[in-house]
Design a protein around this motif. Sequence first.
Motif, PDB file in Angstrom:
ATOM      1  N   SER A  44       0.819  -1.224   0.000  1.00 33.32           N
ATOM      2  CA  SER A  44       0.000   0.000   0.000  1.00 33.32           C
ATOM      3  C   SER A  44       0.850   1.269   0.000  1.00 33.32           C
ATOM      4  O   SER A  44       0.309   2.377  -0.003  1.00 33.32           O
ATOM      5  CB  SER A  44      -0.922   0.001   1.229  1.00 33.32           C
ATOM      6  N   GLU A  45       2.189   1.119   0.015  1.00 35.63           N
ATOM      7  CA  GLU A  45       3.083   2.274   0.077  1.00 35.63           C
ATOM      8  C   GLU A  45       3.093   3.051  -1.241  1.00 35.63           C
ATOM      9  O   GLU A  45       3.126   2.458  -2.320  1.00 35.63           O
ATOM     10  CB  GLU A  45       4.519   1.825   0.385  1.00 35.63           C
ATOM     11  N   ASP A  46       3.109   4.370  -1.129  1.00 33.73           N
ATOM     12  CA  ASP A  46       3.332   5.235  -2.286  1.00 33.73           C
ATOM     13  C   ASP A  46       4.822   5.572  -2.359  1.00 33.73           C
ATOM     14  O   ASP A  46       5.466   5.811  -1.332  1.00 33.73           O
ATOM     15  CB  ASP A  46       2.535   6.533  -2.154  1.00 33.73           C
ATOM     16  N   GLY A  47       5.349   5.581  -3.554  1.00 32.26           N
ATOM     17  CA  GLY A  47       6.745   5.984  -3.730  1.00 32.26           C
ATOM     18  C   GLY A  47       7.750   5.000  -3.171  1.00 32.26           C
ATOM     19  O   GLY A  47       8.876   5.383  -2.839  1.00 32.26           O
ATOM     20  N   LEU A  48       7.379   3.725  -3.078  1.00 35.27           N
ATOM     21  CA  LEU A  48       8.297   2.716  -2.545  1.00 35.27           C
ATOM     22  C   LEU A  48       9.380   2.405  -3.580  1.00 35.27           C
ATOM     23  O   LEU A  48       9.086   2.077  -4.718  1.00 35.27           O
ATOM     24  CB  LEU A  48       7.521   1.442  -2.198  1.00 35.27           C
ATOM     25  N   LYS A  49      10.652   2.511  -3.160  1.00 32.93           N
ATOM     26  CA  LYS A  49      11.779   2.257  -4.068  1.00 32.93           C
ATOM     27  C   LYS A  49      12.411   0.874  -3.849  1.00 32.93           C
ATOM     28  O   LYS A  49      13.035   0.328  -4.753  1.00 32.93           O
ATOM     29  CB  LYS A  49      12.859   3.326  -3.874  1.00 32.93           C
ATOM     30  N   GLU A  95       8.032 -11.584  -4.136  1.00 35.38           N
ATOM     31  CA  GLU A  95       8.781 -11.755  -5.378  1.00 35.38           C
ATOM     32  C   GLU A  95       8.176 -10.972  -6.536  1.00 35.38           C
ATOM     33  O   GLU A  95       8.896 -10.541  -7.436  1.00 35.38           O
ATOM     34  CB  GLU A  95       8.810 -13.239  -5.761  1.00 35.38           C
ATOM     35  N   ARG A  96       6.869 -10.805  -6.496  1.00 35.09           N
ATOM     36  CA  ARG A  96       6.188 -10.193  -7.639  1.00 35.09           C
ATOM     37  C   ARG A  96       5.988  -8.689  -7.489  1.00 35.09           C
ATOM     38  O   ARG A  96       5.540  -8.033  -8.434  1.00 35.09           O
ATOM     39  CB  ARG A  96       4.831 -10.878  -7.841  1.00 35.09           C
ATOM     40  N   GLN A  97       6.321  -8.173  -6.304  1.00 38.45           N
ATOM     41  CA  GLN A  97       6.200  -6.728  -6.128  1.00 38.45           C
ATOM     42  C   GLN A  97       7.251  -6.037  -6.994  1.00 38.45           C
ATOM     43  O   GLN A  97       8.398  -6.459  -7.035  1.00 38.45           O
ATOM     44  CB  GLN A  97       6.389  -6.349  -4.655  1.00 38.45           C
ATOM     45  N   GLN A  98       6.881  -5.007  -7.655  1.00 37.41           N
ATOM     46  CA  GLN A  98       7.773  -4.383  -8.633  1.00 37.41           C
ATOM     47  C   GLN A  98       8.783  -3.425  -8.011  1.00 37.41           C
ATOM     48  O   GLN A  98       9.056  -2.337  -8.533  1.00 37.41           O
ATOM     49  CB  GLN A  98       6.946  -3.674  -9.707  1.00 37.41           C
ATOM     50  N   VAL A  99       9.357  -3.834  -6.895  1.00 36.98           N
ATOM     51  CA  VAL A  99      10.492  -3.129  -6.291  1.00 36.98           C
ATOM     52  C   VAL A  99      11.467  -4.200  -5.805  1.00 36.98           C
ATOM     53  O   VAL A  99      11.056  -5.317  -5.495  1.00 36.98           O
ATOM     54  CB  VAL A  99      10.067  -2.230  -5.101  1.00 36.98           C
ATOM     55  N   PRO A 100      12.772  -3.881  -5.748  1.00 37.86           N
ATOM     56  CA  PRO A 100      13.726  -4.896  -5.286  1.00 37.86           C
ATOM     57  C   PRO A 100      13.616  -5.151  -3.783  1.00 37.86           C
ATOM     58  O   PRO A 100      13.567  -4.213  -2.985  1.00 37.86           O
ATOM     59  CB  PRO A 100      15.086  -4.288  -5.642  1.00 37.86           C
ATOM     60  N   HIS A 101      13.548  -6.438  -3.421  1.00 34.43           N
ATOM     61  CA  HIS A 101      13.623  -6.856  -2.020  1.00 34.43           C
ATOM     62  C   HIS A 101      15.033  -7.404  -1.791  1.00 34.43           C
ATOM     63  O   HIS A 101      15.491  -8.285  -2.533  1.00 34.43           O
ATOM     64  CB  HIS A 101      12.586  -7.939  -1.723  1.00 34.43           C
ATOM     65  N   VAL A 102      15.710  -6.889  -0.766  1.00 36.57           N
ATOM     66  CA  VAL A 102      17.099  -7.260  -0.497  1.00 36.57           C
ATOM     67  C   VAL A 102      17.190  -7.882   0.891  1.00 36.57           C
ATOM     68  O   VAL A 102      16.702  -7.310   1.872  1.00 36.57           O
ATOM     69  CB  VAL A 102      18.035  -6.037  -0.593  1.00 36.57           C
ATOM     70  N   ALA A 103      17.822  -9.039   0.979  1.00 40.42           N
ATOM     71  CA  ALA A 103      18.066  -9.686   2.276  1.00 40.42           C
ATOM     72  C   ALA A 103      19.393  -9.193   2.820  1.00 40.42           C
ATOM     73  O   ALA A 103      20.435  -9.375   2.188  1.00 40.42           O
ATOM     74  CB  ALA A 103      18.094 -11.202   2.120  1.00 40.42           C
ATOM     75  N   ALA A 104      19.356  -8.539   3.980  1.00 41.25           N
ATOM     76  CA  ALA A 104      20.567  -8.095   4.673  1.00 41.25           C
ATOM     77  C   ALA A 104      20.869  -9.141   5.740  1.00 41.25           C
ATOM     78  O   ALA A 104      20.351  -9.087   6.859  1.00 41.25           O
ATOM     79  CB  ALA A 104      20.356  -6.717   5.296  1.00 41.25           C
ATOM     80  N   ILE A 199      19.931  -0.832  -4.002  1.00 45.34           N
ATOM     81  CA  ILE A 199      18.584  -0.443  -4.441  1.00 45.34           C
ATOM     82  C   ILE A 199      18.655   0.796  -5.328  1.00 45.34           C
ATOM     83  O   ILE A 199      17.960   0.881  -6.362  1.00 45.34           O
ATOM     84  CB  ILE A 199      17.674  -0.217  -3.217  1.00 45.34           C
ATOM     85  N   HIS A 200      19.527   1.738  -4.961  1.00 41.73           N
ATOM     86  CA  HIS A 200      19.690   2.930  -5.808  1.00 41.73           C
ATOM     87  C   HIS A 200      20.300   2.555  -7.162  1.00 41.73           C
ATOM     88  O   HIS A 200      19.899   3.090  -8.203  1.00 41.73           O
ATOM     89  CB  HIS A 200      20.588   3.959  -5.110  1.00 41.73           C
ATOM     90  N   GLU A 201      21.261   1.627  -7.159  1.00 43.62           N
ATOM     91  CA  GLU A 201      21.954   1.246  -8.393  1.00 43.62           C
ATOM     92  C   GLU A 201      21.011   0.615  -9.416  1.00 43.62           C
ATOM     93  O   GLU A 201      21.195   0.788 -10.624  1.00 43.62           O
ATOM     94  CB  GLU A 201      23.081   0.250  -8.079  1.00 43.62           C
ATOM     95  N   VAL A 202      20.031  -0.142  -8.937  1.00 45.88           N
ATOM     96  CA  VAL A 202      19.171  -0.892  -9.871  1.00 45.88           C
ATOM     97  C   VAL A 202      17.830  -0.200 -10.096  1.00 45.88           C
ATOM     98  O   VAL A 202      16.928  -0.796 -10.704  1.00 45.88           O
ATOM     99  CB  VAL A 202      18.934  -2.334  -9.368  1.00 45.88           C
ATOM    100  N   ALA A 203      17.700   1.016  -9.620  1.00 47.24           N
ATOM    101  CA  ALA A 203      16.428   1.731  -9.782  1.00 47.24           C
ATOM    102  C   ALA A 203      16.025   1.765 -11.258  1.00 47.24           C
ATOM    103  O   ALA A 203      16.822   2.114 -12.126  1.00 47.24           O
ATOM    104  CB  ALA A 203      16.561   3.150  -9.230  1.00 47.24           C
TER     105      ALA A 203
END
Length: 714
Positions: A44-49, A95-104, A199-203
């Motif tokens: 539901s987030e707006d502007g999620l990167k 997996e299908r959300q159109q933003v990168p999910h990163v495991a730290a 996340i910034h690199e692959v925007a």
Amino acid sequence: MGEFRYEKDADGIVTVTMDMDGPVNAMNAQFWPLFAETMDRLESEDGLKGVIWTSAKDTFFAGGDLNMLKSIDADGVQGLFDSVEATKAVMRRMERQQVPHVAAINGAALGGGYEICLACNHRIAADNPKTKIGLPEVTLGLLPGGGGVVRLTYLLGLEGAMPYLLEGKQVSPQQAVKAGLIHEVVPADALLARCRDYIHEVAGDPAATTQPWDTKGYKIPGGPSMSPKNMQRIAGAAAMLYKKTRGLMPAPAKILDIMTETAGKLDFDTALRYETRRFVSLTPMATTKNMIETLFFGMNKVNGGASRPKGVPPSKIEKLGILGAGMMGQGIAYSAAMAGLPVVLKDTTVEAAERGKAYTAGLLEKRVKRGRMTEEAAGKVLDLITATDKLDDLKGCDLIIEAVFEQIDVKDKVLAEHEALLAEGGIWGSNTSTLPITRLATGSAKPENFVGLHFFSPVDKMPLLEIIAGEKTSDETLARAFDFARQIRKTPIIVGDSTGFYTSRTIGTKIIEAVELVAEGHDPVRVDNLSRLTGMPTGMLSLLDEVQIKLVVDIYNTQVEMGLLDPEKEQNPAGREMLAELRGQHGRHGRATGKGFYDYTPQGKTIWPGLGAWRKPEARISDEDIKDRILFRAVLESLRCLEEGVLRSAADGNVGSILGIGAPVHTGGYIQFVNTYGLDRFVARCEDLAERYGERFAPPAILREHAAQNRVFA
């Protein structure tokens, strides 16, 4: 209350910090709603990167709730299926959300923890020497049910994924990068910053938000399961699994089945559902419950010090002395040096001591060649061992372990010559498998500081250390011995000083029962093969040849001479008589001499034809009775050890039997086996065997008491 902390920065990057109740994050009842609610909020987030998943704990994520899983019965399977499918559905949303999910990955990511990482688009681990990454579920009788089998097969292909799925292989972050399990390793203090930078690199790059298995035209590495090369590979893997498990542990076979179907005709989402079905089918099984109970909970109890004397502060050995640089002494020296402990390795000549040290050099060289250690690190380990023939070099040792011949007079002489070299308050450990510690301690100036330390051969591979308390051994000495075991990364059990202690006494019963069967006239090859089909690593007659018939006979005769055993009360007289004849009249001492129950040649081994003298064509017995006679003897002896106080806990018996004396892994150890066999059913089977084969199978009082109270051994 546990939570998933949710923080969105000015760049539109959300960091989800998993911080559940308890010391670790786990896939328990608390996890499901937190995970789903977090995904609802992210969607539901707006502007999620982008999204970073990390942990507030020392570990990233520990995996499934094993208490919950071992409690599942047939009625609970559908509920578990629904829960697992619901969690996987949330992972698919990730997996299908159109933003990168990163495991730290800030710490260990095993099992369900690594499955969460696999559902992320990118995986970055902190450079942490304690971190392990992998899917070890198979070692607990389970399979990765959160998408791990399917995703790893898609990621690495059938061949690449097999060691991690079928063996439960765990690797360091650096090894994980090389294997393709994760993408990057960075310094711990740069972990979150690197995730944000990524996340910034692959925007704006669609490839960064699409999983390989969701990419159009993606092909599993190595090709589909129906390719000729993979069909051959799958057949070979199936054969090896059966050889290893005898069909008694279903998890590996189910994993291979899922991998085959995943790389076959099933689409990704159908494969996930198939994986769930196979996963939940394992949970009600006795094998699964046994392995979880002992290899996780039991192991944690034992290593956590449940049997360690209370009230004694933790201790550390600063300087270790070892007397005898033979097979056992050199193995102990290696284990101690690998743990960073300075060792003085003494033998009667400096040449013998140097040969003992060379054993460590050889093992270290192998590690360097395999890339598991640098030459510099290996050199530092080797430098910790001082090879000597001089008494003075042992001065100031806070622990001296004698690892000389298994003869009382030799051990007495060594004690008299070296005990005074101990540091003030130092303790003496005797490495023995059968000699009574109370008797050995009679020559000690301080018997309260004398303890038995039974290592298993080869010491560098065998994880168990049996600590034996003599009549005068103090609680402080036992606690210090326990702490030393943990210091050198061994799993310790503390046992009482009865004849044969726990492990030697128990392993002896199943071996002599197999001999008794041959002495009764049954086919020795059949007896040996059926003992393997109980799940034991090797046949009992083959094991006896390895141990050496001569040694077994000599130990028995010594115990009789010392008054520790009464031959009139021998429960396997025919077997004992047969061993004495094999050793005496026929000179068959065991594999070391090429002659035991088998003849050994460079071409292999064949059963000795002379055993035909004992064959009786009229002898009749079922396969089930042969297997139960061998297995039940060891189980009953374990129960008697618990009854007599030789064992301090059921966990000690279970862990000790699996790690030290070849108890079938699927049983969860000899005592745990009774719990899932069913106490009443086990009593009835014992009574049946006792009626037909002798009183040695009669149920002990502790078993009848537990059965009457419907109380499992815990």
